[in-house]
Structures are given as C-alpha cells and as structure tokens.
Design a protein around this motif. Structure first.
Motif, PDB file in Angstrom:
ATOM      1  N   GLY A  47     106.807   9.338 -60.955  1.00  0.00           N
ATOM      2  CA  GLY A  47     107.772   8.427 -61.539  1.00  0.00           C
ATOM      3  C   GLY A  47     108.781   7.849 -60.572  1.00  0.00           C
ATOM      4  O   GLY A  47     109.596   7.027 -60.945  1.00  0.00           O
ATOM      5  N   ASP A  48     108.725   8.248 -59.315  1.00  0.00           N
ATOM      6  CA  ASP A  48     109.699   7.723 -58.355  1.00  0.00           C
ATOM      7  C   ASP A  48     109.166   6.487 -57.625  1.00  0.00           C
ATOM      8  O   ASP A  48     109.845   5.937 -56.764  1.00  0.00           O
ATOM      9  N   GLY A  49     107.939   6.065 -57.955  1.00  0.00           N
ATOM     10  CA  GLY A  49     107.362   4.885 -57.316  1.00  0.00           C
ATOM     11  C   GLY A  49     106.857   5.121 -55.912  1.00  0.00           C
ATOM     12  O   GLY A  49     106.446   4.193 -55.237  1.00  0.00           O
ATOM     13  N   GLN A  50     106.906   6.357 -55.450  1.00  0.00           N
ATOM     14  CA  GLN A  50     106.457   6.716 -54.100  1.00  0.00           C
ATOM     15  C   GLN A  50     105.294   7.712 -54.189  1.00  0.00           C
ATOM     16  O   GLN A  50     105.487   8.909 -54.008  1.00  0.00           O
ATOM     17  N   PRO A  51     104.078   7.216 -54.484  1.00  0.00           N
ATOM     18  CA  PRO A  51     102.963   8.155 -54.586  1.00  0.00           C
ATOM     19  C   PRO A  51     102.701   8.869 -53.258  1.00  0.00           C
ATOM     20  O   PRO A  51     102.894   8.305 -52.182  1.00  0.00           O
ATOM     21  N   THR A  52     102.294  10.114 -53.371  1.00  0.00           N
ATOM     22  CA  THR A  52     101.885  10.914 -52.217  1.00  0.00           C
ATOM     23  C   THR A  52     100.396  11.154 -52.356  1.00  0.00           C
ATOM     24  O   THR A  52      99.928  11.567 -53.418  1.00  0.00           O
ATOM     25  N   CYS A  53      99.642  10.897 -51.302  1.00  0.00           N
ATOM     26  CA  CYS A  53      98.183  10.997 -51.361  1.00  0.00           C
ATOM     27  C   CYS A  53      97.670  12.085 -50.421  1.00  0.00           C
ATOM     28  O   CYS A  53      98.173  12.237 -49.303  1.00  0.00           O
ATOM     29  N   TYR A  54      96.682  12.825 -50.909  1.00  0.00           N
ATOM     30  CA  TYR A  54      96.067  13.897 -50.132  1.00  0.00           C
ATOM     31  C   TYR A  54      94.554  13.798 -50.214  1.00  0.00           C
ATOM     32  O   TYR A  54      94.000  13.482 -51.273  1.00  0.00           O
ATOM     33  N   GLY A  55      93.897  14.120 -49.114  1.00  0.00           N
ATOM     34  CA  GLY A  55      92.471  14.359 -49.160  1.00  0.00           C
ATOM     35  C   GLY A  55      92.258  15.696 -49.844  1.00  0.00           C
ATOM     36  O   GLY A  55      93.170  16.527 -49.913  1.00  0.00           O
ATOM     37  N   VAL A  56      91.067  15.908 -50.371  1.00  0.00           N
ATOM     38  CA  VAL A  56      90.770  17.152 -51.072  1.00  0.00           C
ATOM     39  C   VAL A  56      89.512  17.752 -50.458  1.00  0.00           C
ATOM     40  O   VAL A  56      88.502  17.062 -50.279  1.00  0.00           O
ATOM     41  N   ARG A  57      89.596  19.036 -50.142  1.00  0.00           N
ATOM     42  CA  ARG A  57      88.444  19.747 -49.586  1.00  0.00           C
ATOM     43  C   ARG A  57      88.143  20.944 -50.464  1.00  0.00           C
ATOM     44  O   ARG A  57      89.049  21.668 -50.888  1.00  0.00           O
ATOM     45  N   GLN A  58      86.867  21.141 -50.740  1.00  0.00           N
ATOM     46  CA  GLN A  58      86.438  22.289 -51.528  1.00  0.00           C
ATOM     47  C   GLN A  58      86.555  23.550 -50.681  1.00  0.00           C
ATOM     48  O   GLN A  58      86.213  23.552 -49.504  1.00  0.00           O
ATOM     49  N   ASP A  59      87.057  24.618 -51.297  1.00  0.00           N
ATOM     50  CA  ASP A  59      87.234  25.896 -50.609  1.00  0.00           C
ATOM     51  C   ASP A  59      86.657  26.984 -51.505  1.00  0.00           C
ATOM     52  O   ASP A  59      87.365  27.544 -52.343  1.00  0.00           O
ATOM     53  N   GLY A  60      85.376  27.241 -51.381  1.00  0.00           N
ATOM     54  CA  GLY A  60      84.709  28.195 -52.267  1.00  0.00           C
ATOM     55  C   GLY A  60      84.362  27.534 -53.582  1.00  0.00           C
ATOM     56  O   GLY A  60      84.404  26.310 -53.722  1.00  0.00           O
TER      57      GLY A  60
END
Length: 131
Positions: A96-109
C-alpha cells in the motif's frame, strides 16, 4: 627370446568400461535428482507453487512473517493486506505504500523457498496450505 603374452580375457576389457558407464550414469542421475531443488522459479512457477499457499519464515533482517498469498495475488497477514504481482520472474509485494519490493524465488527442498535479491538470499520460508 620374446615373452609371449596372451590377450586379456574379454571380461578384463569390459569391466573397466562397465564401471565407467555405471559411474557416469549415477552421476548424471544425482545431478538430475537435485536439479529441481535450488532452481530459481519462473514467474509461472511462482504463481503455481507459491500463490494459493501460506508462507511462514524470516527475512535476513530477522523480521518474521506469516502471510497467505491468494490465487488472485492478494496478500493477507496478521492485521494487514497487500497485493502481489509477478514481474520478470520475480514476485513483487506492495503493501500500500506504492513502493513494491520484488524478489526472485528459489525452491529449497519440498516445502521451502528462498527469497532472492539478485543471487543473494534475503529471506526464507516454508510453504503450507493457505487455510
């Protein structure tokens, strides 16, 4: 007088070749078996494997989280909501702050995931049913 040698029996020639082939097959299987684990997920894979689930974990800063990611991208936490989107094979979080944070996602098990900033792990979590 030359020394007479007999050719090696066929089994003596086959065994090293068989050993090498077996070893290479075992190594190839081990590499294939672990390939799915530790792979960075594509945007479609993130949507299939993360959305519709609860994720509980912690970020590298020590901040604990427990969030449900609905199939429509809605984020539900304890006392707050947000919206997730997929951008360039990354999961983006907007609270809701208009500043999205983006992350890559890696499977771990089987049930674990890691949140990535570039190649650096900045968080981890365990997937479970959304309800």
């Amino acid at each position: 007088m030359p020394i007479k040698t007999s050719p090696a029996p066929p089994t003596a020639r086959i065994l090293p070749t068989l050993w090498l082939a077996t070893t290479l097959a075992a190594l190839a299987f081990a590499a294939t078996a672990t390939a799915a684990e530790g792979e960075r997920l594509s945007g479609d894979e993130i949507q299939q494997q993360v959305w519709g689930h609860r994720v509980q974990g912690a970020m590298a800063s020590g901040q604990q989280y427990d969030e449900v990611y609905r199939q429509d991208g809605k984020i539900e936490g304890d006392g707050y909501t947000g919206q997730a989107t997929i951008v360039d094979d990354r999961m983006c979080f907007d609270y809701g702050d208009g500043q999205p944070t983006c992350y890559g996602v890696r499977q771990d098990g089987d049930e674990g995931i890691e949140w990535l900033d570039g190649d650096e792990v900045v968080g981890e979590g365990e997937l479970s049913n959304a309800e």
